[in-house]
Write a protein that holds these residues in place. Structure first.
Motif, PDB file in Angstrom:
ATOM      1  N   SER A 344       8.200   0.199   8.861  1.00 26.03           N
ATOM      2  CA  SER A 344       7.342   0.987   7.971  1.00 26.03           C
ATOM      3  C   SER A 344       6.404   1.887   8.768  1.00 26.03           C
ATOM      4  O   SER A 344       6.112   3.013   8.351  1.00 26.03           O
ATOM      5  N   LEU A 345       5.937   1.404   9.919  1.00 26.85           N
ATOM      6  CA  LEU A 345       5.104   2.244  10.784  1.00 26.85           C
ATOM      7  C   LEU A 345       5.894   3.452  11.272  1.00 26.85           C
ATOM      8  O   LEU A 345       5.368   4.573  11.309  1.00 26.85           O
ATOM      9  N   GLY A 346       7.155   3.249  11.636  1.00 30.57           N
ATOM     10  CA  GLY A 346       7.990   4.373  12.057  1.00 30.57           C
ATOM     11  C   GLY A 346       8.171   5.387  10.945  1.00 30.57           C
ATOM     12  O   GLY A 346       8.113   6.608  11.181  1.00 30.57           O
ATOM     13  N   ILE A 347       8.386   4.906   9.717  1.00 31.09           N
ATOM     14  CA  ILE A 347       8.503   5.821   8.575  1.00 31.09           C
ATOM     15  C   ILE A 347       7.178   6.545   8.356  1.00 31.09           C
ATOM     16  O   ILE A 347       7.151   7.746   8.054  1.00 31.09           O
ATOM     17  N   MET A 348       6.063   5.826   8.523  1.00 30.46           N
ATOM     18  CA  MET A 348       4.761   6.464   8.353  1.00 30.46           C
ATOM     19  C   MET A 348       4.522   7.510   9.438  1.00 30.46           C
ATOM     20  O   MET A 348       3.868   8.540   9.194  1.00 30.46           O
ATOM     21  N   ALA A 349       5.054   7.285  10.636  1.00 28.17           N
ATOM     22  CA  ALA A 349       4.938   8.292  11.690  1.00 28.17           C
ATOM     23  C   ALA A 349       5.694   9.561  11.299  1.00 28.17           C
ATOM     24  O   ALA A 349       5.219  10.685  11.545  1.00 28.17           O
ATOM     25  N   ILE A 350       6.880   9.394  10.695  1.00 27.01           N
ATOM     26  CA  ILE A 350       7.609  10.564  10.180  1.00 27.01           C
ATOM     27  C   ILE A 350       6.810  11.225   9.067  1.00 27.01           C
ATOM     28  O   ILE A 350       6.745  12.462   8.971  1.00 27.01           O
ATOM     29  N   GLU A 351       6.197  10.416   8.230  1.00 25.61           N
ATOM     30  CA  GLU A 351       5.343  10.937   7.151  1.00 25.61           C
ATOM     31  C   GLU A 351       4.218  11.787   7.731  1.00 25.61           C
ATOM     32  O   GLU A 351       3.912  12.877   7.213  1.00 25.61           O
ATOM     33  N   MET A 352       3.585  11.325   8.805  1.00 25.34           N
ATOM     34  CA  MET A 352       2.515  12.109   9.434  1.00 25.34           C
ATOM     35  C   MET A 352       3.063  13.388  10.050  1.00 25.34           C
ATOM     36  O   MET A 352       2.393  14.427  10.072  1.00 25.34           O
ATOM     37  N   LEU A 353       4.290  13.337  10.535  1.00 23.79           N
ATOM     38  CA  LEU A 353       4.902  14.500  11.172  1.00 23.79           C
ATOM     39  C   LEU A 353       5.360  15.537  10.155  1.00 23.79           C
ATOM     40  O   LEU A 353       5.119  16.746  10.320  1.00 23.79           O
ATOM     41  N   GLU A 354       5.994  15.074   9.073  1.00 16.77           N
ATOM     42  CA  GLU A 354       6.655  15.990   8.138  1.00 16.77           C
ATOM     43  C   GLU A 354       5.911  16.165   6.815  1.00 16.77           C
ATOM     44  O   GLU A 354       6.292  17.005   6.013  1.00 16.77           O
TER      45      GLU A 354
END
Length: 445
Positions: A344-354
């Protein structure tokens, strides 16, 4: 089920290519009794629209943008978070809108023994103290309510919170209650008060779960629980107030640099390391559940869906969380452990990026299908990212959860060395706030 399948927009070819993934995606909504969608205790705003709000492009904030005010050091801001203010007074963030499908869900398989941290004690027989048989007669709603109230009275404080706190401004609203800023009449500090109407809680035992976990989870990167009260059928939970609002505002309204993302990931990982060492899984890591302070504080909140592991039960199977941030093993109903938080942290990192998580424009059922069938999502413009950031995302998003690194291991990742000073997040918070207020003014006009 056919209606759900038709609404999900899963194509005929996809059904034929991966029928198991289709089945798993549909399971969580198939039986309303056991797989229903759960409204979170408090959401930022109730909304029924299907797409993300449209508007101007997210402002790009340079990491070198000068900060408008002299800021305290991080050590000072962490020790005295309530002293943070703009122009002399802390300013509550505006209430943004979020699509219904970004809400968390809790589904309970019929044959599952999964349960939250709080468990109702089982009856014991009088001979040897061993656990007796589980009653077969289901308890009435009134009996269940009285049990929850009795348990709540054991964990909340006695007294009238209205004599200790003066409610000020509403900063969140949900179907089951609201969140306000409030003035602590003794200290003069601002706090956050979450008011929950008990009769409107679909799973009241999760409230006890949330309080118990927060009481024993004191950490610099976890929102501090202060107190709780029962008031005429309402539960008041008093927590520290973070004037920056949720990370979601920054994610959706600004463009974050890699240094900003690294800083957030490092602070969240520190909280996850602390929780996982206590054998607690958060199970709902996403930007909505990360709160920001104006001096750079980054803290995890919302512990209603966390799970306590034990030597006897080291894995879970319940589908918990929010579809777009769910790990593949959760969607597949496989046993899982703390590493779901790292996915979920990895998905949130994509969320912060995109600006949004993968598959956000898809129906939740189709999103679950894509997670189950695709595994690691595709990252837009991956070639423009630094090698360290790419590797960090790859480590978080390892599909085999047994090979996914732990929070402690990820804290050693070289990507985190590029983290900007935490006070630099203030420029993003203020830019996001201005953007939201501007959109609200336009809507009023």
């Amino acid at each position: 089920m056919k209606a759900l399948l038709d609404a999900s927009k899963i194509t005929k070819e996809e059904k034929e290519q991966n029928p198991e993934a289709v089945y798993q995606a549909l399971r969580y909504l198939q039986d309303p009794k056991n797989h229903g969608k759960v409204d979170k205790f408090i959401t930022q705003n109730e909304s029924d629209y299907d797409e993300l709000p449209s508007g101007p492009a997210r402002p790009v904030i340079s990491p070198l943008t000068p900060l408008p005010l002299n800021l305290a050091t991080i050590r000072e801001s962490r020790e005295f978070p309530q002293n943070v203010s703009i122009g002399g007074e802390p300013i509550p963030p505006p209430i943004p809108t979020r699509p219904e499908r970004t809400k968390s869900i809790y589904t309970q398989p019929v044959d599952s023994t999964d349960s939250p941290v709080y468990q109702q004690p089982r009856p014991r027989n009088g001979s040897d103290g061993a656990a007796g048989p589980v009653p077969t007669k289901p308890k009435s709603k009134e009996e269940q309510r009285e049990e929850v109230l009795a348990r709540l009275r054991q964990v909340v404080s006695v007294g009238n919170p209205q004599k200790k706190y003066r409610l000020q401004q509403k900063i969140g609203q949900g179907a089951s209650g609201a969140v306000y800023t409030a003035l602590d009449l003794k200290t003069g500090e601002l706090v956050a008060v979450k008011q929950m109407i008990l009769d409107k809680q679909p799973r009241q035992e999760l409230i006890i779960n949330e309080i118990l976990v927060m009481q024993k989870s004191r950490h610099l990167n976890i929102v501090n629980y202060l107190d709780s009260y029962l008031v005429d059928g309402e539960l008041w939970v008093i927590m520290e107030y973070l004037a920056g609002g949720s990370l979601t505002d920054v994610v959706t309204e600004t463009c974050m640099e890699e240094g900003h993302i690294a800083a957030v990931c490092r602070e969240v990982l520190q909280a996850l390391q602390f929780l996982h060492e206590k054998n607690i899984i958060h199970r709902d890591i996403k930007s909505d559940n990360i709160l920001l302070g104006m001096n750079g504080e980054i803290k995890i909140t919302d512990f209603g869906f966390c799970a306590q592991l034990s030597p006897e039960k080291t894995k879970r199977t319940t589908m918990v969380g929010t579809p777009y941030w769910m790990a593949p093993e959760v969607v597949h109903r496989k046993q899982y452990g703390p590493s779901v938080d790292l996915w979920s942290l990895g998905i949130m990192a994509i969320e912060m990026l995109e600006g949004e998580p993968p598959y956000m424009n898809e129906d939740p059922v189709r999103a679950l299908y894509l997670i189950a069938s695709n595994g690691k999502p595709r990252i837009k413009d991956r070639d423009k990212l630094s090698p360290h950031f790419c590797d960090f995302l790859d480590k978080c998003l390892v599909v085999d959860n047994n090979k996914r690194p732990s929070a402690s291991q990820l804290l050693q990742h070289p990507f985190l060395r590029c983290a900007q000073p935490l006070p630099n997040l203030r420029a993003l918070i203020e830019a996001a706030r201005c953007s939201i207020l501007r959109k609200q003014e336009i809507n009023v006009i």
